[in-house]
Design a protein around this motif. Structure first.
Motif, PDB file in Angstrom:
ATOM      1  N   PRO A   1      21.788   9.638 -38.434  1.00  0.00           N
ATOM      2  CA  PRO A   1      22.471  10.821 -37.896  1.00  0.00           C
ATOM      3  C   PRO A   1      23.672  11.265 -38.719  1.00  0.00           C
ATOM      4  O   PRO A   1      24.052  12.440 -38.663  1.00  0.00           O
TER       5      PRO A   1
ATOM      6  N   TYR B   1      22.274  18.419 -40.716  1.00  0.00           N
ATOM      7  CA  TYR B   1      22.195  17.057 -40.192  1.00  0.00           C
ATOM      8  C   TYR B   1      21.088  16.986 -39.131  1.00  0.00           C
ATOM      9  O   TYR B   1      20.682  18.011 -38.584  1.00  0.00           O
ATOM     10  N   PRO B   2      20.568  15.789 -38.844  1.00  0.00           N
ATOM     11  CA  PRO B   2      19.438  15.664 -37.918  1.00  0.00           C
ATOM     12  C   PRO B   2      19.626  16.383 -36.586  1.00  0.00           C
ATOM     13  O   PRO B   2      18.675  16.983 -36.073  1.00  0.00           O
ATOM     14  N   HIS B   3      20.844  16.348 -36.028  1.00  0.00           N
ATOM     15  CA  HIS B   3      21.038  16.978 -34.720  1.00  0.00           C
ATOM     16  C   HIS B   3      20.942  18.494 -34.788  1.00  0.00           C
ATOM     17  O   HIS B   3      20.854  19.167 -33.747  1.00  0.00           O
ATOM     18  N   GLN B   4      20.954  19.049 -35.996  1.00  0.00           N
ATOM     19  CA  GLN B   4      20.845  20.494 -36.163  1.00  0.00           C
ATOM     20  C   GLN B   4      19.401  20.936 -36.395  1.00  0.00           C
ATOM     21  O   GLN B   4      19.149  22.116 -36.633  1.00  0.00           O
TER      22      GLN B   4
ATOM     23  N   GLN C   1      12.594  17.402 -37.847  1.00  0.00           N
ATOM     24  CA  GLN C   1      12.980  16.007 -38.058  1.00  0.00           C
ATOM     25  C   GLN C   1      11.797  15.178 -38.543  1.00  0.00           C
ATOM     26  O   GLN C   1      11.947  14.316 -39.422  1.00  0.00           O
TER      27      GLN C   1
END
Length: 352
Positions: A92, A130-133, A139
């Motif tokens: 993350p 970033y992964p959360h975006q 992903q």
């Protein structure tokens, strides 16, 4: 040439025997699905191939080299295997490009290889995110790019689409299949999803109780399963009893053409008792109540747009239920309607 060859593989956890004398050969450049229910041993098999677990017995060869047997064990980082886990498992705190380049040598992490991979998986404009975006599908694409970064000879996919919703899952798995085909990479997908296994793979290995029960192309597996139990695992089924007669099989649904398959040993003697597989799309439902065909009552209809399913109670056995599938989902018979039944095409049967 064989990319992977497994012979006599054994693995136990305490008293629980998970893999039992398992054999599997995967040819170079092919996409293989390993299909089986939870607890069948499919994830353990993948972990042994990857080098995350060591086998208790048997032999694993990659490109002809022994990587796991009684006296040899090659660590996972030396096997040139890409691994795409179920949830992607991205870091993350790292950007997309740093996630993809994580397994590369330090001097290559900011080189052209990472950007080539991001373009390959359709994420070239998202390198700094970033992964959360990212969406779930994005992903999984990043996880695939990371798996391909080391230019692997073999990619292992451990149910990578299971956390995606149905529409996104279908789209992402198609894209992943195309990416792997374009790269010429050998791949093994572990799944419990029948549609996923049959639609993606060149060959499917059915694993049950730690062994490969059948290994074949998707169409042959569906049309000619080795046992009734395997037939149930790879699609909806109808089973009726029948008697061998002049190279065919006499059933309550009529005298049906019998496939010449290993299940019938190349032919059966007249009078042999058989259990017969009829797939839902083989069962034709007609409103014409003639005297030559079996009759049934419609219990329920299920409309799916692209097709429809009819559930039927046949007159010849009111304790059972038959399923018919119609490609044209219009003018469906109403519930409780009486209909005639006919079977289209040859059938597979097994001796009782």
């Amino acid at each position: 040439m064989s990319e992977l060859e497994i012979t006599g593989l054994e693995k136990s956890y305490g008293a629980q025997r998970v893999l039992r004398q398992l054999d599997l050969t995967v040819e170079q450049g092919t996409f293989v699905s390993v299909l089986g229910p939870s607890g069948s041993g499919k994830t353990t098999l993948l972990r042994i191939i990857a080098g995350f677990e060591r086998a208790d017995g048997g032999c694993v060869r990659l490109r002809g080299e022994v990587v796991d047997d009684e006296s040899n064990f090659v660590p996972s980082e030396q096997r040139r295997i890409g691994y795409v886990p179920q949830e992607g498992s991205l870091f993350p705190h790292l950007s997309v490009e740093r996630n993809v380049g994580f397994g590369l040598a330090r001097e290559k992490r900011r080189g052209p290889r990472v950007h080539e991979l991001l373009e390959m998986v359709g994420l070239s404009g998202l390198a700094t995110r970033y992964p959360h975006q990212l969406s779930g599908g994005q992903q999984q694409r990043v996880a695939l790019a990371r798996g391909l970064a080391i230019d692997p000879a073999l990619v292992l996919l451990d149910e990578p689409f299971s956390s995606l919703d149905a529409t996104l899952r279908a789209s992402v798995r198609h894209d992943v299949r195309q990416i792997l085909r374009d790269a010429g990479t050998t791949a093994i997908l572990v799944t419990h999803d029948q549609d996923e296994a049959l639609s993606l793979a060149d060959c499917v290995a059915i694993i049950r109780e730690g062994q490969i029960s059948q290994f074949d192309t998707p169409d042959r597996l569906y049309a000619r399963p080795a046992t009734p139990e395997l037939a149930r695992e790879i699609g909806e089924t109808n089973f009726v009893r029948g008697v061998a007669k002049n190279g065919a099989v006499d059933t309550p649904l009529g005298v049906l053409e019998l496939e010449d398959t290993p299940s019938t040993g190349g032919g059966v003697a007249d009078g042999a008792q058989l259990v017969v597989l009829i797939r839902p799309e083989q069962l034709i439902v007609s409103a014409s109540l003639d005297t030559t065909h079996a009759k049934a009552r419609v219990i329920e209809t299920e409309f799916y747009g692209h097709d429809a399913v009819l559930k039927l109670r046949p007159d010849f056995d009111v304790t059972t239920e038959l399923v018919a599938r119609r490609a044209v989902a219009t003018q469906l018979p109403a519930r409780d309607t009486r209909v005639s039944l006919e079977v289209r095409g040859a059938v597979v049967a097994w001796r009782v």
